[in-house]
Design a protein around this motif. Structure first.
Motif, PDB file in Angstrom:
ATOM      1  N   GLY A   1      20.326 -67.931  30.825  1.00 60.97           N
ATOM      2  CA  GLY A   1      20.679 -69.281  30.400  1.00 60.97           C
ATOM      3  C   GLY A   1      20.589 -69.408  28.892  1.00 60.97           C
ATOM      4  N   GLU A   2      19.787 -70.355  28.447  1.00 64.36           N
ATOM      5  CA  GLU A   2      19.596 -70.586  27.015  1.00 64.36           C
ATOM      6  C   GLU A   2      18.376 -69.850  26.473  1.00 64.36           C
ATOM      7  N   GLY A   3      17.753 -69.019  27.301  1.00 65.47           N
ATOM      8  CA  GLY A   3      16.557 -68.312  26.869  1.00 65.47           C
ATOM      9  C   GLY A   3      16.704 -66.807  27.000  1.00 65.47           C
TER      10      GLY A   3
ATOM     11  N   ARG B   1      24.726 -64.442  20.994  1.00 65.73           N
ATOM     12  CA  ARG B   1      24.570 -65.152  22.262  1.00 65.73           C
ATOM     13  C   ARG B   1      24.199 -66.617  22.030  1.00 65.73           C
ATOM     14  N   PHE B   2      23.317 -66.852  21.036  1.00 62.77           N
ATOM     15  CA  PHE B   2      22.816 -68.210  20.807  1.00 62.77           C
ATOM     16  C   PHE B   2      23.532 -68.912  19.657  1.00 62.77           C
ATOM     17  N   SER B   3      24.598 -68.293  19.147  1.00 61.67           N
ATOM     18  CA  SER B   3      25.358 -68.873  18.035  1.00 61.67           C
ATOM     19  C   SER B   3      24.431 -69.235  16.879  1.00 61.67           C
ATOM     20  N   SER B   4      23.546 -68.296  16.563  1.00 61.07           N
ATOM     21  CA  SER B   4      22.557 -68.523  15.518  1.00 61.07           C
ATOM     22  C   SER B   4      22.681 -67.427  14.456  1.00 61.07           C
TER      23      SER B   4
ATOM     24  N   ASP C   1      10.937 -73.659  23.359  1.00 64.45           N
ATOM     25  CA  ASP C   1      10.678 -74.846  22.550  1.00 64.45           C
ATOM     26  C   ASP C   1       9.640 -74.579  21.471  1.00 64.45           C
TER      27      ASP C   1
ATOM     28  N   PHE D   1      19.169 -61.778  28.900  1.00 68.07           N
ATOM     29  CA  PHE D   1      19.431 -63.181  28.612  1.00 68.07           C
ATOM     30  C   PHE D   1      19.479 -63.981  29.910  1.00 68.07           C
TER      31      PHE D   1
ATOM     32  N   ARG E   1      17.489 -71.799  16.473  1.00 67.07           N
ATOM     33  CA  ARG E   1      17.463 -70.648  17.372  1.00 67.07           C
ATOM     34  C   ARG E   1      17.746 -69.335  16.621  1.00 67.07           C
TER      35      ARG E   1
END
Length: 326
Positions: free
Chosen positions: A127-129, A33-36, A150, A125, A3
């Motif tokens: 959720g996860e997207g 946000r995505f820990s990336s 994905d 943002f 991510r």
């Protein structure tokens, strides 16, 4: 899927452009946000100082320094960027909606079989997207697009869409190698770079734009004076460019440049849709036109119904007074 976030860095005279720093700022927020990891990608020749500068905004900076990348070409830059993206596999690739961005990123998206969103102005943002804000139909419709996470997504943003955050600790700089192969079907016969020292039109915070109502090329002198007083830039409509009153580099609209300044003043503009599509996301729009029914007033935050040749000298004088008082 990894991510991570990629931001392609555009440089002018070996200096990262303001719009690229804006994308690094929002990219940092996305990565948190995505820990990336946020990657800045610098392609070119002799850009180590540029890489050092952006390394204070990104977790990691990828530098491909190759003499064959000294001048932009969609074939060379496209191949190298495709190679780097496939090597690291980021979730999002972001770039500026500039002449280079509009040429490069649709080709990259096609090669990656990735979703493509162009001319975006915001991100949120979910959720996860992520959700991407994009104006349509000259700003009459604001759409929010939620690409699937994905597979990779390529997004270009208009300059001035985000604020620039303060730089942090210097991140790691990774020197990468990539094959640089020119398209054999293309041969550059000559190239010429403009020596202009004017503020970049797409990155200007203030733009004063003239339309057919300016009546002649010499009348743009007062717009240039006002732009200089405000530290901004003069723009022009397509009709003005077609009349050879200004250079194409000044054109704003669907067939010109897309801008998002903090303040946009339109002088003698009717408000044709193809022009509105290039400036509808300006923070504040002021229209000056003696025709009260001009379509430009439908988009303006403030309107002045008067002869622009009476309004502009008064505006210039007031700006001069304000500068003298500060």
């Amino acid at each position: 899927m990894i991510r991570d976030i990629f931001v392609f860095i555009e440089c002018k005279d070996s200096v990262p452009r303001k719009a690229s720093l804006e994308l690094l700022s929002i990219g940092r927020e996305m990565a948190s946000r995505f820990s990336s990891t946020l990657f800045a990608v610098v392609l070119g020749s002799g850009l180590k100082e540029a890489a050092d500068a952006v390394a204070h905004y990104a977790g990691k900076t990828i530098l491909v320094d190759n003499g064959s990348l000294a001048d932009y070409g969609w074939d060379t830059y496209g191949l190298v960027l495709e190679t780097i993206v496939k090597r690291y596999g980021p979730m999002v690739v972001m770039g500026t909606s500039s002449a280079t961005g509009k040429d490069l990123f649709p080709r990259l998206a096609a090669r990656l079989s990735a979703a493509m969103v162009s001319d975006a102005v915001g991100v949120d943002f979910e959720g996860e997207g992520i959700k991407i804000k994009k104006p349509l139909f000259g700003g009459k419709v604001i759409s929010w697009l939620a690409p699937k996470m994905d597979s990779p997504v390529v997004v270009t943003f208009r300059p001035n869409s985000f604020s620039i955050a303060d730089g942090g600790e210097k991140g790691e700089i990774i020197a990468e190698e990539a094959d640089v192969v020119r398209n054999p079907a293309m041969k550059i016969l000559s190239s010429e770079k403009s020596a202009s020292v004017k503020v970049d039109l797409q990155e200007a915070d203030f733009i004063i734009c003239g339309g057919r109502g300016m009546k002649a090329a010499e009348h743009f002198a007062i717009l240039d004076e006002i732009a200089d007083l405000m530290g901004g830039r003069t723009g022009a409509s397509r009709t003005v460019i077609d009349s050879k009153w200004r250079e194409y580099d000044d054109q704003i609209g669907k067939s010109g440049k897309t801008v998002s300044p903090k303040l946009y003043i339109g002088c003698g503009l009717s408000g044709a849709l193809h022009h509105i599509m290039g400036m509808d996301t300006s923070r504040v729009i002021v229209a000056i036109n003696k025709d009260p029914n001009a379509p430009i007033f439908q988009y303006a935050d403030y309107g002045i119904v008067d002869d622009l040749f009476a309004v502009l000298p008064a505006l210039k004088d007031e700006l001069k007074k304000a500068r003298e008082e500060t």
